[in-house]
Scaffold this motif. Structure first.
Motif, mmCIF file in Angstrom:
data_model
loop_
_atom_site.group_PDB
_atom_site.id
_atom_site.type_symbol
_atom_site.label_atom_id
_atom_site.label_comp_id
_atom_site.label_asym_id
_atom_site.label_seq_id
_atom_site.Cartn_x
_atom_site.Cartn_y
_atom_site.Cartn_z
ATOM 1 N N MET A 193 -16.306 23.194 -2.985
ATOM 2 C CA MET A 193 -16.626 23.575 -4.359
ATOM 3 C C MET A 193 -16.395 25.072 -4.520
ATOM 4 O O MET A 193 -16.888 25.865 -3.730
ATOM 5 N N LYS A 194 -15.647 25.424 -5.564
ATOM 6 C CA LYS A 194 -15.336 26.817 -5.819
ATOM 7 C C LYS A 194 -16.334 27.417 -6.805
ATOM 8 O O LYS A 194 -16.685 26.783 -7.794
ATOM 9 N N ILE A 195 -16.759 28.659 -6.513
ATOM 10 C CA ILE A 195 -17.586 29.442 -7.425
ATOM 11 C C ILE A 195 -17.039 30.872 -7.386
ATOM 12 O O ILE A 195 -17.510 31.695 -6.600
ATOM 13 N N PRO A 196 -16.019 31.168 -8.202
ATOM 14 C CA PRO A 196 -15.400 32.498 -8.155
ATOM 15 C C PRO A 196 -16.391 33.623 -8.409
ATOM 16 O O PRO A 196 -17.197 33.565 -9.349
ATOM 17 N N GLU A 197 -16.329 34.646 -7.560
ATOM 18 C CA GLU A 197 -17.252 35.778 -7.631
ATOM 19 C C GLU A 197 -17.100 36.598 -8.904
ATOM 20 O O GLU A 197 -18.058 37.193 -9.382
ATOM 21 N N GLU A 198 -15.882 36.639 -9.484
ATOM 22 C CA GLU A 198 -15.628 37.529 -10.622
ATOM 23 C C GLU A 198 -16.120 36.969 -11.957
ATOM 24 O O GLU A 198 -16.116 37.663 -12.966
ATOM 25 N N LEU A 199 -16.563 35.717 -11.971
ATOM 26 C CA LEU A 199 -17.003 35.087 -13.217
ATOM 27 C C LEU A 199 -18.507 35.204 -13.399
ATOM 28 O O LEU A 199 -19.246 35.472 -12.457
ATOM 29 N N LYS A 200 -18.960 34.954 -14.622
ATOM 30 C CA LYS A 200 -20.377 34.816 -14.946
ATOM 31 C C LYS A 200 -20.642 33.337 -15.194
ATOM 32 O O LYS A 200 -19.731 32.571 -15.504
ATOM 33 N N TYR A 201 -21.906 32.931 -15.106
ATOM 34 C CA TYR A 201 -22.266 31.516 -15.203
ATOM 35 C C TYR A 201 -23.532 31.330 -16.028
ATOM 36 O O TYR A 201 -24.315 32.262 -16.208
ATOM 37 N N THR A 202 -23.733 30.089 -16.502
ATOM 38 C CA THR A 202 -24.973 29.738 -17.186
ATOM 39 C C THR A 202 -25.687 28.654 -16.388
ATOM 40 O O THR A 202 -25.067 27.962 -15.579
ATOM 41 N N LYS A 203 -26.967 28.496 -16.664
ATOM 42 C CA LYS A 203 -27.730 27.431 -16.012
ATOM 43 C C LYS A 203 -27.255 26.055 -16.469
ATOM 44 O O LYS A 203 -27.527 25.057 -15.826
ATOM 45 N N ASP A 204 -26.502 26.004 -17.577
ATOM 46 C CA ASP A 204 -25.965 24.748 -18.100
ATOM 47 C C ASP A 204 -24.574 24.447 -17.548
ATOM 48 O O ASP A 204 -23.883 23.554 -18.054
ATOM 49 N N HIS A 205 -24.121 25.228 -16.555
ATOM 50 C CA HIS A 205 -22.877 24.972 -15.816
ATOM 51 C C HIS A 205 -21.593 25.352 -16.556
ATOM 52 O O HIS A 205 -20.541 24.796 -16.280
ATOM 53 N N GLU A 206 -21.690 26.314 -17.491
ATOM 54 C CA GLU A 206 -20.479 26.895 -18.057
ATOM 55 C C GLU A 206 -20.135 28.150 -17.265
ATOM 56 O O GLU A 206 -21.025 28.829 -16.758
ATOM 57 N N TRP A 207 -18.840 28.450 -17.169
ATOM 58 C CA TRP A 207 -18.401 29.713 -16.579
ATOM 59 C C TRP A 207 -17.818 30.577 -17.689
ATOM 60 O O TRP A 207 -17.365 30.072 -18.714
ATOM 61 N N VAL A 208 -17.862 31.908 -17.470
ATOM 62 C CA VAL A 208 -17.410 32.867 -18.471
ATOM 63 C C VAL A 208 -16.556 33.924 -17.789
ATOM 64 O O VAL A 208 -16.994 34.554 -16.824
ATOM 65 N N ARG A 209 -15.341 34.118 -18.300
ATOM 66 C CA ARG A 209 -14.467 35.209 -17.856
ATOM 67 C C ARG A 209 -14.380 36.195 -19.011
ATOM 68 O O ARG A 209 -13.892 35.853 -20.083
ATOM 69 N N ILE A 210 -14.877 37.419 -18.806
ATOM 70 C CA ILE A 210 -14.940 38.410 -19.872
ATOM 71 C C ILE A 210 -13.777 39.388 -19.741
ATOM 72 O O ILE A 210 -13.535 39.942 -18.665
ATOM 73 N N ASP A 211 -13.074 39.591 -20.869
ATOM 74 C CA ASP A 211 -11.967 40.535 -20.936
ATOM 75 C C ASP A 211 -12.138 41.338 -22.219
ATOM 76 O O ASP A 211 -11.725 40.893 -23.291
ATOM 77 N N GLY A 212 -12.794 42.495 -22.095
ATOM 78 C CA GLY A 212 -13.111 43.286 -23.286
ATOM 79 C C GLY A 212 -14.140 42.568 -24.129
ATOM 80 O O GLY A 212 -15.212 42.223 -23.649
ATOM 81 N N ASP A 213 -13.812 42.292 -25.402
ATOM 82 C CA ASP A 213 -14.766 41.581 -26.264
ATOM 83 C C ASP A 213 -14.385 40.114 -26.454
ATOM 84 O O ASP A 213 -14.879 39.441 -27.355
ATOM 85 N N VAL A 214 -13.502 39.620 -25.571
ATOM 86 C CA VAL A 214 -13.120 38.206 -25.602
ATOM 87 C C VAL A 214 -13.575 37.534 -24.314
ATOM 88 O O VAL A 214 -13.411 38.079 -23.225
ATOM 89 N N ALA A 215 -14.151 36.356 -24.454
ATOM 90 C CA ALA A 215 -14.592 35.583 -23.287
ATOM 91 C C ALA A 215 -13.879 34.242 -23.275
ATOM 92 O O ALA A 215 -13.738 33.595 -24.317
ATOM 93 N N THR A 216 -13.401 33.849 -22.097
ATOM 94 C CA THR A 216 -12.837 32.520 -21.884
ATOM 95 C C THR A 216 -13.922 31.688 -21.222
ATOM 96 O O THR A 216 -14.602 32.171 -20.306
#
Length: 126
Positions: free
Chosen positions: A1-24
């Motif tokens: 199972m991968k958990i990339p260090e550079e991402l942020k996460y929620t307790k609801d299991h979403e991941w977030v990649r932040i680039d300036g004021d845009v998040a994927t």
């Protein structure tokens, strides 16, 4: 199972990649594994502004449907339309081709409420 260090996460299991004021945003490898084969991703909130922790869509697997929760407040500016024809990308590449939405962050202070990789690992017992 991968958990990339550079991402942020929620307790609801979403991941977030932040680039300036845009998040994927997408769901984690753990979440897709728990759901099983993804058969449909339903996002009908493009161009809407949604508050943190509100539902922005759902993901349907063979045996269940799960809501998707906004990790940060903001406007949904893009949906990964390739998921309409190939929702299985969420299973095969959760952090890459399986991304779900891009959003414009309206309150950057909320980023501090997200989990880092080690905090997410604690939640899932990894």
């Amino acid at each position: 199972m991968k958990i990339p260090e550079e991402l942020k996460y929620t307790k609801d299991h979403e991941w977030v990649r932040i680039d300036g004021d845009v998040a994927t945003i997408g769901i984690t490898d753990f979440a897709q594994g728990e759901l099983g084969d993804i058969v449909y991703v339903d996002i009908e909130t493009v161009d809407e502004t949604i508050a943190q922790n509100e539902v922005f869509g759902s993901v349907e697997a063979v045996k269940t449907v799960s809501d998707l929760f906004m990790p940060l407040s903001g406007e949904i500016i893009e949906f990964n339309e390739s998921l309409e024809d190939a929702p299985e990308k969420v299973n095969s590449d959760a952090y890459g081709e399986g991304w779900m939405i891009k959003m414009k962050i309206t309150d950057s202070t909320e980023i501090d409420s997200l989990l880092d990789a080690s905090g997410y690992k604690e939640i899932i017992g990894a």
